[in-house]
Design a protein around this motif. Structure first.
Motif, PDB file in Angstrom:
ATOM      1  N   GLU A 185       3.583  -3.409  -3.065  1.00 53.40           N
ATOM      2  CA  GLU A 185       2.552  -2.931  -2.154  1.00 53.40           C
ATOM      3  C   GLU A 185       1.525  -4.015  -1.816  1.00 53.40           C
ATOM      4  O   GLU A 185       1.125  -4.156  -0.650  1.00 53.40           O
ATOM      5  CB  GLU A 185       1.841  -1.706  -2.748  1.00 53.40           C
ATOM      6  N   ARG A 186       1.087  -4.779  -2.800  1.00 48.15           N
ATOM      7  CA  ARG A 186       0.093  -5.827  -2.526  1.00 48.15           C
ATOM      8  C   ARG A 186       0.675  -6.898  -1.610  1.00 48.15           C
ATOM      9  O   ARG A 186      -0.018  -7.411  -0.720  1.00 48.15           O
ATOM     10  CB  ARG A 186      -0.383  -6.449  -3.838  1.00 48.15           C
ATOM     11  N   ALA A 242      -1.364   2.640   5.026  1.00 44.91           N
ATOM     12  CA  ALA A 242      -2.199   1.443   4.879  1.00 44.91           C
ATOM     13  C   ALA A 242      -2.157   0.594   6.150  1.00 44.91           C
ATOM     14  O   ALA A 242      -3.178   0.051   6.588  1.00 44.91           O
ATOM     15  CB  ALA A 242      -1.739   0.630   3.678  1.00 44.91           C
ATOM     16  N   ALA A 243      -0.974   0.488   6.744  1.00 42.76           N
ATOM     17  CA  ALA A 243      -0.842  -0.296   7.978  1.00 42.76           C
ATOM     18  C   ALA A 243      -1.656   0.327   9.107  1.00 42.76           C
ATOM     19  O   ALA A 243      -2.357  -0.384   9.846  1.00 42.76           O
ATOM     20  CB  ALA A 243       0.636  -0.397   8.365  1.00 42.76           C
ATOM     21  N   PHE A 255       1.050  -7.951   6.001  1.00 42.85           N
ATOM     22  CA  PHE A 255       0.737  -7.194   7.211  1.00 42.85           C
ATOM     23  C   PHE A 255      -0.619  -7.607   7.773  1.00 42.85           C
ATOM     24  O   PHE A 255      -0.789  -7.730   8.997  1.00 42.85           O
ATOM     25  CB  PHE A 255       0.772  -5.701   6.922  1.00 42.85           C
ATOM     26  N   GLU A 256      -1.583  -7.846   6.904  1.00 39.13           N
ATOM     27  CA  GLU A 256      -2.905  -8.305   7.355  1.00 39.13           C
ATOM     28  C   GLU A 256      -2.784  -9.632   8.110  1.00 39.13           C
ATOM     29  O   GLU A 256      -3.442  -9.828   9.142  1.00 39.13           O
ATOM     30  CB  GLU A 256      -3.840  -8.470   6.163  1.00 39.13           C
ATOM     31  N   GLY A 293       4.799  -7.605   7.087  1.00 36.56           N
ATOM     32  CA  GLY A 293       5.381  -7.226   5.807  1.00 36.56           C
ATOM     33  C   GLY A 293       6.851  -7.564   5.712  1.00 36.56           C
ATOM     34  O   GLY A 293       7.643  -6.793   5.162  1.00 36.56           O
ATOM     35  N   MET A 328      -5.269  -0.437   8.763  1.00 37.65           N
ATOM     36  CA  MET A 328      -5.611  -1.809   9.151  1.00 37.65           C
ATOM     37  C   MET A 328      -5.732  -1.971  10.659  1.00 37.65           C
ATOM     38  O   MET A 328      -6.394  -2.893  11.146  1.00 37.65           O
ATOM     39  CB  MET A 328      -4.562  -2.785   8.612  1.00 37.65           C
ATOM     40  N   ASN A 387       2.557   2.803   2.482  1.00 36.31           N
ATOM     41  CA  ASN A 387       2.383   1.536   3.184  1.00 36.31           C
ATOM     42  C   ASN A 387       2.181   1.745   4.685  1.00 36.31           C
ATOM     43  O   ASN A 387       1.429   0.991   5.329  1.00 36.31           O
ATOM     44  CB  ASN A 387       3.568   0.613   2.930  1.00 36.31           C
ATOM     45  N   ALA A 435       7.964  -2.767   3.128  1.00 39.33           N
ATOM     46  CA  ALA A 435       7.239  -1.497   3.192  1.00 39.33           C
ATOM     47  C   ALA A 435       7.833  -0.416   2.298  1.00 39.33           C
ATOM     48  O   ALA A 435       7.113   0.462   1.832  1.00 39.33           O
ATOM     49  CB  ALA A 435       7.164  -1.002   4.634  1.00 39.33           C
ATOM     50  N   VAL A 446       0.698  -5.490   1.979  1.00 42.26           N
ATOM     51  CA  VAL A 446      -0.628  -5.463   2.606  1.00 42.26           C
ATOM     52  C   VAL A 446      -1.064  -6.862   3.014  1.00 42.26           C
ATOM     53  O   VAL A 446      -1.560  -7.078   4.129  1.00 42.26           O
ATOM     54  CB  VAL A 446      -1.658  -4.813   1.665  1.00 42.26           C
TER      55      VAL A 446
END
Length: 274
Positions: A85-86, A133-134, A92-93, A67, A137, A130, A79, A89
């Motif tokens: 936010e998108r 969300a991390a 980070f993915e 990110g 993942m 965030n 973050a 993500v």
């Protein structure tokens, strides 16, 4: 709980050996005695090729960022940026997939510099969402989340800027879900008591960054008492790597006079994980 690497020395390739192409920095790090390398965004080298370089040189990849945003636009992370936010993500993915492919065990979701128009409440809410969300993942993957407080002396306006702030975040989650990166330069710039922090929070420290203060140059170039610091790490039972993230006063090689003494610390059997 994140699996940590044995105590050893890691070269931050975003700071060291910059006179060389990234691929050659890996070889250079091994040739002077590092055990690991790290870089926030190493994507210029495909993961399969990076893994081959690491294997050929007998190195670990210590930690990388996720990110980050667009450094060419001055972005230092996403973050804590409401509305991004998108982007966070997706970035980070990408880091998670790359890190897993090269055997890197720690990822640092960079907080960034929130816009002045955003309210403190919206920034905090975005950042915490965030981080949630991390962590999601990373479920069932051999990766851990690493949070680094970056001082305003280095990055004015950076959201996650202090050790107390990072500890407060880590306490929102079960032990071991969030590890902290302790940077000697940032801690000194914030006038933190580094020894007391290590003694009280060693189980939360997943990685250590070394740079002297003031100046953020090689160990021994400033006023920081590194012998006492290493002794405190040892006494407290620190079980991770020391990453050298400093700005060389010249090119990297002339400033590596400190490596033999630090290698002695890393090679001592009693300084390996408990």
């Amino acid at each position: 709980m994140t699996t940590r690497l044995p105590f050893g020395l890691s070269a931050h390739l975003g700071y060291l050996f910059l006179e060389l192409p990234l691929r050659d920095r890996i070889r250079a790090a091994r040739s002077v005695g590092f055990d690991a390398v790290e870089h926030p965004h190493p994507f210029a080298i495909p993961a399969s090729e990076m893994m081959r370089f690491l294997t050929d040189n007998g190195l670990y990849f210590a930690q990388m960022a996720g990110g980050v945003g667009d450094p060419s636009k001055g972005e230092k992370g996403l973050a804590a940026l409401p509305g991004r936010e998108r982007d966070f993500v997706a970035s980070f993915e990408r880091s998670v997939d790359y890190a897993e492919a090269i055997g890197c065990s720690l990822i640092h979701p960079m907080a960034g510099i929130p816009p002045s128009s955003a309210s403190p409440e919206s920034v905090a809410e975005t950042y915490h969402a965030n981080i949630d969300a991390a962590l999601a993942m990373l479920t069932n993957r051999p990766l851990g989340l690493l949070i680094e407080p970056i001082s305003h002396a280095a990055v004015p306006g950076y959201y996650m800027h202090g050790l107390a702030q990072a500890i407060a975040l880590s306490r929102r989650f079960p032990d071991g879900q969030i590890l902290l990166m302790l940077d000697t330069f940032h801690a000194c710039a914030n006038q933190d008591d580094v020894g007391a922090f290590v003694a009280s929070n060693v189980d939360r420290i997943g990685h250590v960054h070394i740079a002297d203060h003031p100046g953020r140059h090689e160990p021994g170039s400033g006023d920081f008492a590194f012998e006492a610091f290493v002794a405190q790490l040892k006494q407290s039972g620190y079980s991770g790597l020391l990453g050298f993230e400093y700005t060389p006063r010249d090119t990297t090689a002339p400033g590596l006079h400190w490596v033999p003494a630090w290698r002695k610390h890393a090679d001592r059997a009693d300084f390996h994980p408990r």
